[in-house]
Each structure stands twice: as C-alpha cells, then as structure tokens.
Motif scaffolding. Structure first.
Motif, PDB file in Angstrom:
ATOM      1  N   THR A   1     -38.985  31.106 -19.311  1.00 25.94           N
ATOM      2  CA  THR A   1     -37.747  30.624 -18.997  1.00 25.94           C
ATOM      3  C   THR A   1     -37.533  30.881 -17.625  1.00 25.94           C
ATOM      4  OG1 THR A   1     -36.781  31.193 -21.354  1.00 25.94           O
ATOM      5  CG2 THR A   1     -35.244  30.997 -19.614  1.00 25.94           C
TER       6      THR A   1
ATOM      7  N   ALA B   1     -34.563  25.154 -20.561  1.00 31.71           N
ATOM      8  CA  ALA B   1     -35.757  25.726 -20.246  1.00 31.71           C
ATOM      9  C   ALA B   1     -35.927  27.070 -21.411  1.00 31.71           C
ATOM     10  CB  ALA B   1     -35.480  26.517 -18.975  1.00 31.71           C
TER      11      ALA B   1
ATOM     12  N   VAL C   1     -39.750  28.410 -15.550  1.00 24.92           N
ATOM     13  CA  VAL C   1     -39.353  27.027 -15.733  1.00 24.92           C
ATOM     14  C   VAL C   1     -37.958  26.857 -14.895  1.00 24.92           C
ATOM     15  CG1 VAL C   1     -38.495  25.071 -17.204  1.00 24.92           C
ATOM     16  CG2 VAL C   1     -40.244  26.719 -17.952  1.00 24.92           C
ATOM     17  N   VAL C   2     -36.948  27.931 -15.110  1.00 26.01           N
ATOM     18  CA  VAL C   2     -35.630  27.641 -14.597  1.00 26.01           C
ATOM     19  C   VAL C   2     -35.535  27.856 -13.131  1.00 26.01           C
ATOM     20  CG1 VAL C   2     -33.316  28.301 -14.788  1.00 26.01           C
ATOM     21  CG2 VAL C   2     -34.550  27.993 -16.835  1.00 26.01           C
TER      22      VAL C   2
END
Length: 186
Positions: free
Chosen positions: A161, A67, A164-165
């Motif tokens: 990040t 990510a 997404v993570v």
C-alpha cells in the motif's frame, strides 16, 4: 481469492464460520470442541497512508483505497499459492499428503478508523477453515503448512500500500531512512 468482490451476506458468512456450511450448501466434517472455525487476517495500511486518505480529497482517497485493495489482493494471492493446502490420507504410504486447494474463498470487512476514532485504514479478511477441494468436497486448511506463511505473507499489505500510494499523492516523496538509527525514525 480472485472472486467477484460482491457484497457478502453476513448470515451466509456466519453459517460458514460457525457450522462449516459453504454458501453452495456443501459441508465438510463437523466442527469439534477444539476445531478452528476460521482465520481473521487483518491488513493494515501504514499510519501515514491512513492519514493521507483521511485528509486528502476524493481523488487521493480513491487512490489510497484502490492501492489498499490491490495490496490485499496481492497478499491473498500469495497466501493462496503458499498456504492454500489441505492434508489428505494417502492409502499407499499411510502418510498425510499435502494437496493444493484450487482457491481460498474469504469475506472481507473494511474499517476506516481505530477504536479510538483516529484514521486507521484496515481490512479484516475472514477465511473459513472449510474450503472446497477440486472435487467440491469441503476440507480444512492445513494449519501446519500455512501458519508461518500467514504470519509472513500478511505483512505484504502495508508495504504494498505504501509503495503504490505515496508516489502518486501530490506533495509526497520518498526519503531514505535508517530504521536502526532512532534519530532517523519519523
């Protein structure tokens, strides 16, 4: 941007940043005493994401790393689209015209910790100030059109990040926060 992702040869990167000599051997106008040799763009994952990576298993660690890499690629693509320009002299008008560069080539170095040793996933992306124009000649990146974009576009990495993570990590969840209310900050 959009490169192979292969390992960078540190000597080649150094020659490019210090002497303006690209990996293909091409060179542009020489650097002067006040020349900008390149730009160090630093993309930092949010602290919570860095801790999740450090404390998680291999699967979570890979998800965070992927990510983070995806976020950097998205931010660099944004920068290429909005800051990947050079200025050239227009002989008809006598003015400087902005010309889009076909790509921005850079070298990145990922770090896992801060100087103090705590989890801090971040990546330095070194962008040499000598980039190839469509005709292959090396030119400087236009600093006037790119400076505001760099400061605003780079912030995309941490946001991407985290978005997404976190939803993919076991036990994580999104909560609404009001950053204006100090009682809600965590």
């Amino acid at each position: 941007v959009g490169g192979s992702g292969s390992a960078a040869d540190l000597d080649v990167v150094t020659r490019w940043l210090d002497g303006g000599v690209a990996p293909c051997g091409a060179s542009g106008r020489g650097f002067g005493a006040r020349s900008v040799h390149g730009f160090d763009l630093t993309f930092c994952a949010p602290k919570s994401v860095s801790v999740v990576r450090a404390r998680g298993d291999d699967v979570i660690g890979k998800a965070v790393a992927d990510a983070h890499a995806h976020a950097i690629a998205a931010a660099m693509e944004y920068l290429a689209q909005h800051a990947g320009y050079t200025r050239t002299h227009n002989p008809v008008t006598g003015a400087k015209d902005l010309v889009r560069l076909p790509a921005i080539v850079a070298a990145s170095f990922q770090h896992e910790t801060s100087r103090a040793g705590d989890p801090h996933l971040h990546t330095h992306v070194l962008v040499p100030n000598r980039q190839a124009r469509a005709d292959g000649s090396l030119v400087s990146i236009d600093g006037k059109s790119s400076s505001l974009v760099v400061s605003s576009g780079a912030g995309l990495s941490g946001v991407s990040t985290g978005m997404v993570v976190l939803p993919t990590c076991p036990g994580s969840r999104w909560i609404a926060t009001d950053t204006a209310d100090p009682r809600r900050r965590r």
